[in-house]
Scaffold this motif. Structure first.
Motif, mmCIF file in Angstrom:
data_model
loop_
_atom_site.group_PDB
_atom_site.id
_atom_site.type_symbol
_atom_site.label_atom_id
_atom_site.label_comp_id
_atom_site.label_asym_id
_atom_site.label_seq_id
_atom_site.Cartn_x
_atom_site.Cartn_y
_atom_site.Cartn_z
ATOM 1 N N ALA A 522 -0.872 -21.796 -43.578
ATOM 2 C CA ALA A 522 0.001 -21.307 -42.339
ATOM 3 C C ALA A 522 1.541 -21.254 -42.841
ATOM 4 O O ALA A 522 1.907 -22.466 -43.421
ATOM 5 C CB ALA A 522 -0.406 -21.904 -41.130
ATOM 6 N N GLU A 523 2.347 -20.481 -42.209
ATOM 7 C CA GLU A 523 3.872 -20.651 -42.674
ATOM 8 C C GLU A 523 4.368 -20.966 -41.166
ATOM 9 O O GLU A 523 4.606 -20.536 -40.140
ATOM 10 C CB GLU A 523 4.333 -19.023 -42.657
ATOM 11 C CG GLU A 523 3.972 -18.504 -44.174
ATOM 12 C CD GLU A 523 4.678 -17.312 -44.315
ATOM 13 O OE1 GLU A 523 5.572 -16.827 -43.654
ATOM 14 O OE2 GLU A 523 3.985 -16.282 -44.919
ATOM 15 N N TRP A 524 4.445 -22.342 -41.282
ATOM 16 C CA TRP A 524 4.895 -22.957 -39.999
ATOM 17 C C TRP A 524 6.372 -22.789 -39.644
ATOM 18 O O TRP A 524 6.770 -23.384 -38.382
ATOM 19 C CB TRP A 524 4.622 -24.596 -40.263
ATOM 20 C CG TRP A 524 3.116 -24.836 -40.279
ATOM 21 C CD1 TRP A 524 2.472 -25.200 -41.561
ATOM 22 C CD2 TRP A 524 2.169 -24.590 -39.226
ATOM 23 N NE1 TRP A 524 1.239 -25.277 -41.167
ATOM 24 C CE2 TRP A 524 1.068 -25.045 -39.921
ATOM 25 C CE3 TRP A 524 2.038 -24.360 -38.022
ATOM 26 C CZ2 TRP A 524 -0.453 -24.824 -39.082
ATOM 27 C CZ3 TRP A 524 1.015 -24.440 -37.134
ATOM 28 C CH2 TRP A 524 -0.159 -24.515 -37.977
ATOM 29 N N GLY A 525 6.939 -22.298 -40.150
ATOM 30 C CA GLY A 525 8.289 -21.831 -39.750
ATOM 31 C C GLY A 525 8.138 -20.788 -38.493
ATOM 32 O O GLY A 525 8.899 -20.637 -37.467
ATOM 33 N N TRP A 526 7.318 -19.852 -38.726
ATOM 34 C CA TRP A 526 6.837 -19.050 -37.509
ATOM 35 C C TRP A 526 6.342 -19.752 -36.466
ATOM 36 O O TRP A 526 6.353 -19.471 -35.072
ATOM 37 C CB TRP A 526 6.081 -17.902 -38.080
ATOM 38 C CG TRP A 526 6.510 -16.897 -38.903
ATOM 39 C CD1 TRP A 526 6.341 -16.697 -40.268
ATOM 40 C CD2 TRP A 526 7.370 -15.809 -38.477
ATOM 41 N NE1 TRP A 526 7.171 -15.844 -40.576
ATOM 42 C CE2 TRP A 526 7.671 -15.127 -39.618
ATOM 43 C CE3 TRP A 526 7.720 -15.226 -37.226
ATOM 44 C CZ2 TRP A 526 8.276 -13.860 -39.534
ATOM 45 C CZ3 TRP A 526 8.574 -14.248 -37.066
ATOM 46 C CH2 TRP A 526 8.860 -13.390 -38.309
ATOM 47 N N GLY A 527 5.433 -20.927 -36.626
ATOM 48 C CA GLY A 527 4.918 -21.637 -35.497
ATOM 49 C C GLY A 527 5.981 -22.276 -34.761
ATOM 50 O O GLY A 527 5.912 -22.408 -33.576
ATOM 51 N N VAL A 528 7.094 -22.721 -35.407
ATOM 52 C CA VAL A 528 8.295 -23.309 -34.741
ATOM 53 C C VAL A 528 8.790 -22.489 -33.582
ATOM 54 O O VAL A 528 9.175 -22.525 -32.701
ATOM 55 C CB VAL A 528 9.371 -23.910 -35.557
ATOM 56 C CG1 VAL A 528 10.585 -24.467 -34.855
ATOM 57 C CG2 VAL A 528 8.658 -24.983 -36.410
ATOM 58 N N LEU A 529 8.906 -21.073 -34.318
ATOM 59 C CA LEU A 529 9.508 -19.925 -33.166
ATOM 60 C C LEU A 529 8.693 -19.601 -32.034
ATOM 61 O O LEU A 529 8.920 -19.634 -30.946
ATOM 62 C CB LEU A 529 9.530 -18.742 -34.282
ATOM 63 C CG LEU A 529 10.205 -17.346 -33.184
ATOM 64 C CD1 LEU A 529 11.413 -17.673 -32.965
ATOM 65 C CD2 LEU A 529 9.882 -16.109 -34.070
ATOM 66 N N ALA A 530 7.147 -19.989 -32.309
ATOM 67 C CA ALA A 530 5.932 -19.585 -31.448
ATOM 68 C C ALA A 530 6.204 -20.605 -30.420
ATOM 69 O O ALA A 530 6.167 -20.547 -29.199
ATOM 70 C CB ALA A 530 4.661 -19.390 -31.894
ATOM 71 N N LEU A 531 6.549 -21.891 -30.923
ATOM 72 C CA LEU A 531 6.662 -22.963 -29.859
ATOM 73 C C LEU A 531 7.743 -22.775 -29.095
ATOM 74 O O LEU A 531 8.007 -23.192 -27.827
ATOM 75 C CB LEU A 531 6.738 -24.292 -30.779
ATOM 76 C CG LEU A 531 6.743 -25.499 -29.967
ATOM 77 C CD1 LEU A 531 5.667 -25.783 -28.860
ATOM 78 C CD2 LEU A 531 7.131 -26.767 -30.852
ATOM 79 N N ALA A 532 9.058 -22.425 -29.554
ATOM 80 C CA ALA A 532 10.213 -22.257 -28.658
ATOM 81 C C ALA A 532 9.980 -21.190 -27.879
ATOM 82 O O ALA A 532 10.566 -21.219 -26.777
ATOM 83 C CB ALA A 532 11.387 -21.935 -29.859
ATOM 84 N N ALA A 533 9.434 -20.116 -28.009
ATOM 85 C CA ALA A 533 9.222 -18.940 -27.254
ATOM 86 C C ALA A 533 8.278 -19.583 -26.158
ATOM 87 O O ALA A 533 8.453 -19.011 -24.932
ATOM 88 C CB ALA A 533 8.388 -17.773 -27.922
#
Length: 792
Positions: A522-533
């Motif tokens: 998984a590309e967890w940079g996108w995961g951080v964005l999802a958490l922020a959203a």
């Protein structure tokens, strides 16, 4: 025909008793076995891996058994499993009970045929997981035909009633299962399912062909009465009572008469499902068991009859009780010439008669006796016009306040159905007093009343509110605590079942995900964005609420309320929990209840409209992405037309049209004025509409980021369509937070959009983790904080 030939012979006028009966107990045992079988299969499917491991351990243990012991067990069980049923059959035939053996043979044939057919279906067209579980991925029968037929036979011949034969039968059955298991001819799950299937077939056969009628006939009733020193000269069967018990009118040699009620043992479980349902669903103080023995039923009715006589109530005197062999018992009451209240015209029910009825009930109430069935068929009038209370068997001695108040509520409602709310309440108040009626006020609920009264109320829905108004007019200053009678509503049961299915779906989906691969790829940079959203969505929800409430609300505390609603959604459907907690929050902030409901309703209405518009907009854009002209897709047009046609058809149905009209009238009378207040403030408009738009977009961004985290390249507008559609489905689901429905819809939508199935499942699980599960802990903390500071 009904005259006595001499002093010792009495001809009983009654229809011929049937030779065979379908016993309710057999049907209940069949249903209970099916429920257990279904639960066992479901548990096996959920814990499939654990069960396979357990079976391997058992197999290793049995492989270590001495070969001589295994051989002896195989030989003995193979012979005994056939010898024992045969020996029992010979013994029954010797005792001239061959019909029971024939029933057992029918059950054995059905068990063998049924196990074979079900096994063939499982192997060829049934669920693969279940077939693998029962066969162990080997060339075995899913259900052992011999074992199922033997168990069906043993159940149908009622071998369980003979302790010695029962112990012998279960011993040889256990040995048979052991030998089959050690010989790798059966699996552990198959053995369990086979046993339950055989029992179900046996009980079904018993109920289908019926059992010999063991009810004592009328001449046995006469013999029992003579043992009580009565001298009957005539006997006639009359209509059964409301519980299906037989009744006889008995003439005595001294010219008096008796009314005899016969309690048959096979009738004691009649109506058990309804009694269990009421017992589970309702709060009550009763200590009455749902399943009662014949002796307990006899003692209960006798005790209630003696207690009502001691209280001074006008009831038929109980003159004697007796058992009739082992299958029945009787209660002999003095005969009174009466007419039931149901047989009187409404015009014959005078105010004096109403007062008499309440005086009899007052005598019971003073002695803490609850009648539990104050209806028109248990309130009678004798020849002198005096009220007589009958049918004490449903009653309760030493009753609590709740049961006594339910009696008052029941009688108030029944009499109101006959003479109107005003006369019913006035008569009760004249005897019991206004305070007693005030105590019964919160018990005026349909669920507290008898089945017949509830059926009558379905045709007169304005009656209960009318009775309440009359009582409130008598006691305007009374403070009455609310009484919650229902433990749960039927929709709660639907929610539980749906949640169970949703949990099974999630577990099955999770079992297909390689968690190690998910973590490493998984590309967890996108995961951080999802958490922020996901975090921003709570601020957006708070802005939406603030925008539709003209009164000032602090942003920080309103955000905490949205977190608290995420905790509440764990136990409520998504469309219920948030609305309830936000409404409560507004009331605590000083907003009147009606305006609080209207504000939340306004936000929900505008949110629904914006949701539909966004769905159409993104679907429009998605359908035009591959074309040079910005035109809607053909699928969108078909969907819009189909929805329009469906709406036209539904509005053509009068009940649906009336329901829609009523809802719209409520909308315009409450929500629209609140919207007009909001529209007067540009800042409120920006907060409300901006919050709604931001709320939807943050969830879309969160899902899009989750998809991109696992390498998906689906477009933003496509993900938006998938989210908006799945969210609509989840809002309609009865499960907490739309559990199961949202996951299934999102996974299916992403798969259709071109995301690989395993990545779609991983994306959906990550999205639900961030938006549903992760906020639970801060939601609980917020809920506790707000309650401590009396904000909820």
């Amino acid at each position: 025909m009904s005259e006595a030939r001499d002093e010792t012979v009495v001809f009983v006028v009654e229809p011929l008793l049937p030779q065979r009966l379908r016993r309710p107990s057999d049907a209940l045992r069949f249903l209970a076995t099916l429920l257990v079988l279904s639960a066992v299969i479901l548990l096996m499917l959920v814990a499939q891996q654990t069960l396979i491991g357990l079976e391997q351990d058992v197999t290793e243990g049995t492989d270590r058994a001495p070969a001589l012991l295994a051989g002896i067990a195989t030989f003995l069980s193979g012979a005994a499993v056939l010898v024992v049923p045969t020996a029992f059959a010979v013994e029954r035939v010797f005792h001239r009970d061959g019909l029971r053996v024939a029933e057992g043979l029918i059950a054995a044939i059905l068990g063998m045929a049924g196990s074979y057919l079900i096994g063939q279906w499982l192997v060829t067209a049934g669920p693969d997981d279940l077939a693998t579980l029962l066969t162990g991925a080997r060339d075995l029968e899913p259900l052992n035909a011999l074992l199922s037929s033997v168990i069906a036979y043993a159940t149908a011949v009622r071998i369980s009633r003979r302790p010695t034969w029962r112990a012998l039968m279960w011993t040889v059955t256990a040995l048979s299962i052991f030998s089959l298991f050690t010989g790798k001819q059966i699996t552990l799950p198959s053995a369990i399912v086979t046993l339950l299937f055989g029992m179900a077939v046996g009980y079904a056969t018993l109920y289908g062909v019926g059992s010999p009628n063991t009810r004592p006939p009328g001449n046995a009733v006469i013999a029992a009465l003579r043992k009580l020193s009565f001298s009957p000269i005539s006997a006639r069967r009359i209509d059964d009572d409301h519980q299906g018990s037989r009744r006889y009118a008995i003439g005595l040699s001294d010219g008096s008469s008796l009314d005899v009620t016969v309690l048959d043992r096979d009738r004691q479980v009649a109506g058990l499902p309804y009694r269990l349902w009421r017992r589970i669903r309702l709060h009550s103080e009763t200590r009455r068991r749902a399943i009662r023995s014949l002796r307990a039923e006899l003692e209960r009715e006798a005790l209630m009859a003696y207690a009502t006589q001691a209280a001074g109530a006008n009831t038929p005197r109980l003159l004697g009780t007796s058992e009739i062999g082992t299958e029945a018992a009787l209660l002999a009451y003095e005969h009174l010439e009466t007419r039931a209240l149901d047989q009187l015209d409404d015009s014959e029910i005078t105010d004096d008669l109403l007062a008499q009825i309440w005086e009899q009930v007052l005598l019971l109430q003073m002695q803490r006796l609850a009648h539990r069935r104050l209806t028109g068929d248990s309130i009678h009038l004798d020849r002198e016009g005096r009220v007589v209370l009958t049918d004490p068997r449903s009653g309760e001695v030493a009753a609590g306040d709740l049961l006594l108040r339910i009696d008052i509520a029941q009688l108030l409602t029944y009499l109101a159905l006959r003479v109107g709310a005003e006369r019913s309440v006035r008569a009760a108040a004249g005897v019991l007093g206004p305070d007693a009626l005030g105590g019964a006020l919160p018990l005026l609920q349909r669920i507290a009343l008898t089945r017949e009264t509830r059926a009558a109320l379905s045709k007169n829905k304005e009656l209960l509110p009318g009775v309440r108004e009359q009582i409130e007019a008598l006691t305007p200053q009374a403070e009455v605590e609310e009484v919650r009678l229902e433990r749960f509503k039927p929709r709660t049961l639907v929610t539980i079942i749906a949640s169970t299915l949703a949990a099974y779906f999630l577990l099955s989906q999770l079992s297909r995900v390689n968690l190690l691969q998910v973590i490493t790829t998984a590309e967890w940079g996108w995961g951080v964005l999802a958490l922020a959203a996901s975090g921003v969505s709570f601020v957006a929800a708070a802005l939406m609420i603030r925008g539709f409430v003209p009164e000032p609300l602090p942003l920080g505390r309103t955000v905490l309320v949205q977190f608290a609603s995420s905790f509440v959604k764990l136990v409520t459907p998504p469309a219920v929990g948030g609305v309830a907690i936000n409404t409560r929050y507004l009331q605590k902030r000083g907003v009147p209840p009606a305006l609080a409901v209207a504000s939340i309703g306004a936000s929900q209405v505008i949110g629904l409209a914006s949701h539909i518009l966004l769905l159409l907009l993104f679907a429009y854009i998605t359908g035009s992405n591959t074309t040079t002209s910005f035109a809607p897709s053909r699928g969108l047009l078909v969907a819009v037309l189909a929805v329009a046609v469906l709406i036209v058809i539904l509005l053509g149905v009068p009940p649906v049209r009336r329901m829609v009209t009523r809802r719209l009238k409520s909308l315009f009378s409450n929500v629209v004025p609140r919207l007009l207040d909001v529209l007067q403030s540009p800042r409120k408009i920006a907060e409300g509409f901006g919050g709604i738009l931001c709320l939807s977009l943050t969830f879309v961004v969160c899902l899009y980021a989750c998809v991109r985290a696992f390498g998906g390249d689906t477009g933003f507008t496509t993900v938006a369509v998938v989210y908006l559609t799945a969210n609509a489905i989840g809002s309609a689901a009865p499960t907490p937070g739309g559990l199961g429905a949202v996951e299934a819809s999102l996974a299916l939508g992403l798969t259709v959009a071109g995301v690989p199935a395993e990545f779609a499942t991983s994306s959906v699980l990550l999205y639900r983790l961030l938006t549903f599960w992760l906020p639970v802990l801060p939601g609980w903390a917020s809920f506790t904080y707000l309650q401590r500071h009396e904000a909820l």
